[in-house]
Enzyme design. Sequence first.
Site, PDB file in Angstrom:
ATOM      1  N   GLU A   1      10.749   4.430  12.738  1.00  0.00           N
ATOM      2  CA  GLU A   1      10.742   4.365  14.705  1.00  0.00           C
ATOM      3  C   GLU A   1       9.653   4.837  14.976  1.00  0.00           C
ATOM      4  O   GLU A   1       9.060   5.671  15.772  1.00  0.00           O
ATOM      5  CB  GLU A   1      11.295   5.377  15.069  1.00  0.00           C
ATOM      6  CG  GLU A   1      13.216   5.421  15.389  1.00  0.00           C
ATOM      7  CD  GLU A   1      13.817   4.236  15.489  1.00  0.00           C
ATOM      8  OE1 GLU A   1      14.821   3.835  15.152  1.00  0.00           O
ATOM      9  OE2 GLU A   1      12.996   4.034  16.928  1.00  0.00           O
TER      10      GLU A   1
HETATM   11  C1  LIG Z   1      14.188   5.454   5.019  1.00  0.00           C
HETATM   12  C2  LIG Z   1      13.877   4.437   5.778  1.00  0.00           C
HETATM   13  C3  LIG Z   1      14.269   4.077   6.728  1.00  0.00           C
HETATM   14  C4  LIG Z   1      13.833   2.704   7.580  1.00  0.00           C
HETATM   15  N1  LIG Z   1      14.845   2.316   8.212  1.00  0.00           N
HETATM   16  C5  LIG Z   1      14.365   1.237   9.305  1.00  0.00           C
HETATM   17  C6  LIG Z   1      15.277   0.874   9.870  1.00  0.00           C
HETATM   18  O1  LIG Z   1      16.474   0.970  10.253  1.00  0.00           O
HETATM   19  N2  LIG Z   1      15.215  -0.834  10.692  1.00  0.00           N
HETATM   20  C7  LIG Z   1      13.793  -0.789  10.650  1.00  0.00           C
HETATM   21  O2  LIG Z   1      13.344  -1.984  10.992  1.00  0.00           O
HETATM   22  N3  LIG Z   1      12.873   0.124   9.729  1.00  0.00           N
HETATM   23  C8  LIG Z   1      13.003   1.015   8.962  1.00  0.00           C
HETATM   24  N4  LIG Z   1      11.988   1.270   8.450  1.00  0.00           N
HETATM   25  C9  LIG Z   1      11.024   1.249   8.582  1.00  0.00           C
HETATM   26  C10 LIG Z   1      10.008   2.032   9.477  1.00  0.00           C
HETATM   27  O3  LIG Z   1      10.532   2.235  10.793  1.00  0.00           O
HETATM   28  C11 LIG Z   1       8.475   1.711   8.549  1.00  0.00           C
HETATM   29  O4  LIG Z   1       8.167   1.771   7.481  1.00  0.00           O
HETATM   30  C12 LIG Z   1       7.729   2.273   9.806  1.00  0.00           C
HETATM   31  O5  LIG Z   1       7.519   1.331  11.305  1.00  0.00           O
HETATM   32  C13 LIG Z   1       6.035   2.248   8.995  1.00  0.00           C
HETATM   33  O6  LIG Z   1       5.563   0.739   9.024  1.00  0.00           O
HETATM   34  P1  LIG Z   1       5.085   0.845   7.453  1.00  0.00           P
HETATM   35  O7  LIG Z   1       5.677   1.600   6.469  1.00  0.00           O
HETATM   36  O8  LIG Z   1       5.219  -0.840   7.305  1.00  0.00           O
HETATM   37  O9  LIG Z   1       3.533   1.284   7.207  1.00  0.00           O
HETATM   38  P2  LIG Z   1       2.534   0.614   7.943  1.00  0.00           P
HETATM   39  O10 LIG Z   1       2.507   0.537   9.716  1.00  0.00           O
HETATM   40  O11 LIG Z   1       1.392   0.284   7.071  1.00  0.00           O
HETATM   41  O12 LIG Z   1       0.970   2.154   8.752  1.00  0.00           O
HETATM   42  C14 LIG Z   1       0.855   2.463   7.317  1.00  0.00           C
HETATM   43  C15 LIG Z   1      -0.579   3.818   8.183  1.00  0.00           C
HETATM   44  O13 LIG Z   1      -0.671   2.645   8.997  1.00  0.00           O
HETATM   45  C16 LIG Z   1      -0.909   3.884  10.507  1.00  0.00           C
HETATM   46  N5  LIG Z   1      -1.147   2.952  11.227  1.00  0.00           N
HETATM   47  C17 LIG Z   1      -0.908   0.978  11.029  1.00  0.00           C
HETATM   48  N6  LIG Z   1      -1.106   0.008  12.588  1.00  0.00           N
HETATM   49  C18 LIG Z   1      -1.497   1.430  13.735  1.00  0.00           C
HETATM   50  C19 LIG Z   1      -2.361   0.954  14.536  1.00  0.00           C
HETATM   51  N7  LIG Z   1      -2.648   0.077  15.364  1.00  0.00           N
HETATM   52  N8  LIG Z   1      -2.841   2.323  14.675  1.00  0.00           N
HETATM   53  C20 LIG Z   1      -2.981   3.319  14.248  1.00  0.00           C
HETATM   54  N9  LIG Z   1      -2.540   3.765  13.351  1.00  0.00           N
HETATM   55  C21 LIG Z   1      -2.048   2.532  12.502  1.00  0.00           C
HETATM   56  C22 LIG Z   1       0.433   4.242  10.785  1.00  0.00           C
HETATM   57  O14 LIG Z   1       0.505   5.375  11.233  1.00  0.00           O
HETATM   58  C23 LIG Z   1       0.198   4.590   9.288  1.00  0.00           C
HETATM   59  O15 LIG Z   1      -0.550   6.300   9.436  1.00  0.00           O
HETATM   60  C24 LIG Z   1      12.508   2.424   7.730  1.00  0.00           C
HETATM   61  C25 LIG Z   1      11.900   2.820   6.479  1.00  0.00           C
HETATM   62  C26 LIG Z   1      12.389   4.188   5.501  1.00  0.00           C
HETATM   63  C27 LIG Z   1      11.280   4.390   4.991  1.00  0.00           C
END
Ligand SMILES: Cc1cc2nc3c(=O)[nH]c(=O)nc-3n(C[C@H](O)[C@H](O)[C@H](O)COP(=O)(O)OP(=O)(O)OC[C@H]3O[C@@H](n4cnc5c(N)ncnc54)[C@H](O)[C@@H]3O)c2cc1C
Length: 577
Positions: free
Chosen positions: A425
């Site tokens: 989220e």
């Molecule tokens: C168990 C689980 C269930 C999930 N369920 C769903 C679901 O039902 N539907 C769905 O759509 N997704 C789902 N997700 C995905 C989840 O929402 C994402 O993993 C999350 O939004 C982070 O994206 P990412 O993993 O690509 O991390 P990244 O976006 O790669 O982030 C990595 C780091 O970089 C930081 N970062 C990235 N961009 C910025 C910025 N602009 N400014 C500052 N910091 C930044 C982040 O805060 C984080 O610390 C789920 C994930 C998990 C693990």
Amino acid sequence: MPYRAPLADHAFVMRHVAGFEAVSATPRFAEATAETVQAILTEAGRLSEDVLAPLQRVGDRHPARLDGETVHTPPGFAEAWREIADGGWLGLAAAPASGGLGLPMTVAASVNEMMAGACLAFQIGPLLAQGQIEALEHHADDRLRALALPRLISGAWSATMNLTEPQAGSDVGALTTRAEPMPDGSFRITGQKIYISWGDNDFTENVSHLVLARLPDAPKGARGISLFLVPKRDPDSGAANGVRVLGLEEKLGLHGSPTCTLAYEGATGWMVGEANGGLRAMFTMMNNARLGVGVQGIGIAEAALQQALAHAAERVQGTTPPGREASIIGHADVRRMLAVMRAEVFAARAIALQTAVATDMAAATGAAEWAARAGLLTPIAKAFGTDTGTQVSGLAMQVQGGAAYVEGTGAAQFLRDVLVTTIYEGTNGIQAMDLVGRKLADGGQAAFAALDALEAAAAAPGVATGLAGDLAAASRRLRATTEEMLATDVVARGGGAAAYLRGWARVLGGAAHLAAARAEGGAGPRSLLAEVYRRRLLPEHAPLLSEAAAGEEDIAGLDAAALCADDATAGNGGLAA
Ligand SMILES: Cc1cc2nc3c(=O)[nH]c(=O)nc-3n(C[C@H](O)[C@H](O)[C@H](O)COP(=O)(O)OP(=O)(O)OC[C@H]3O[C@@H](n4cnc5c(N)ncnc54)[C@H](O)[C@@H]3O)c2cc1C
């Protein structure tokens, strides 16, 4: 120790801290009287204790699994889903016109916290259904509403939200899933989504996927995203609709929740809301879901605290001071941990329910001030609620010593499960960026209005004058930091954003404890807890706000090479130099 729903604390926070009376006083929520709400929470507590809590360990031990393309959920999940759905819990906050109960979000937040505390891996399913119902109520056309809402509310269909793709996580605007318009007004959806919670199951007749995708002529980035409802099966014929489960994630925790990779292979979908307006529509669901995830963290914190308390009351080690418990609770350091945990859970719960009250008041009155307050508080409620879940679960392990580290006790599961709430989220980092970016974009109007209220609360006559004085000083400091933040650009704010958010939570938590102590007349366990908060937790606002105001100057020069210890010290010689 079995989970016990914290009914008395919820009733206390609603009445004395969150100002729920104002919600009940609106014509829209007139039926949510104190008696009705109490009855609903009592029943939710019973369900949490008797139906969901027994699934907590089952889900961890018997994870969701994939057999070919069929997802099998843990034993007992199907029966629990039926009981939750038949009880009307999925439509708790849905409009009566759609078949829901039309209750305030505050009641839903309390119910969700208890159910999450009992079994988080299960509770994600009902939370997703609630969020999707809200998004469709606001944005779908009559036909789609008539198709999906009764089925979602009855639990015949489960729900998912599909944003994430391999290259599009926090940056939702990078998604590439395509939506091609068809002559009959439907769309063909093609692409791959990852990490989709409850992406499939083996007990509902259909799964309603809300999917973000791009139209052929869409502008680049977040402005070119549209929202589609894509059922797993054709609602008329029941035939498969081109959505395949490619895989199920093996995760650190939340083993009972099927987290799926989904392939959309020309699946038929229908647009929800306007072309290229998908992110706005999804935000309806996401704001609800962000508060929902915040209370997930609090639910787990409560459950972990209960277990730690029960363990500590039984465990005897060494000799404790005369007049104290003979158990380890008699040791000051263990007492410190338990007191801090209880104080934090109370503060986080109060902030979450205040956020819910602001959301309800915005819905009931249409007043922009309430909407702005809800917007300001939502990232704080999400990040602080989930950080509290993580920290309290960690402390609960410390209280239980080695017994917490072996899997048989279930203590480690709380920590493993809750960690993801700080990530999904929108990571807590993204929540902090939201607070210093979008939520200060009104020139700080919502923030200053909230600070006015905090300062007025501190200045009001009453007991707990020590805390009142400290809260007044902390609020003034937060006001000054907010002004400093507003004087810098968003890039610089990013370096202090997380600390700024936590600084807000510290001050809001202080106000919540002050209200509790006053409601108790200044003597009793809540007043003792307020004093713990004043001495041990509220002071943290000062270093946090200093860090917030410092921005990113100190880290600006630390690029990837400089952060790599070997590169950074190259040329400085080795041991012999
Ligand atoms: C168990 C689980 C269930 C999930 N369920 C769903 C679901 O039902 N539907 C769905 O759509 N997704 C789902 N997700 C995905 C989840 O929402 C994402 O993993 C999350 O939004 C982070 O994206 P990412 O993993 O690509 O991390 P990244 O976006 O790669 O982030 C990595 C780091 O970089 C930081 N970062 C990235 N961009 C910025 C910025 N602009 N400014 C500052 N910091 C930044 C982040 O805060 C984080 O610390 C789920 C994930 C998990 C693990």
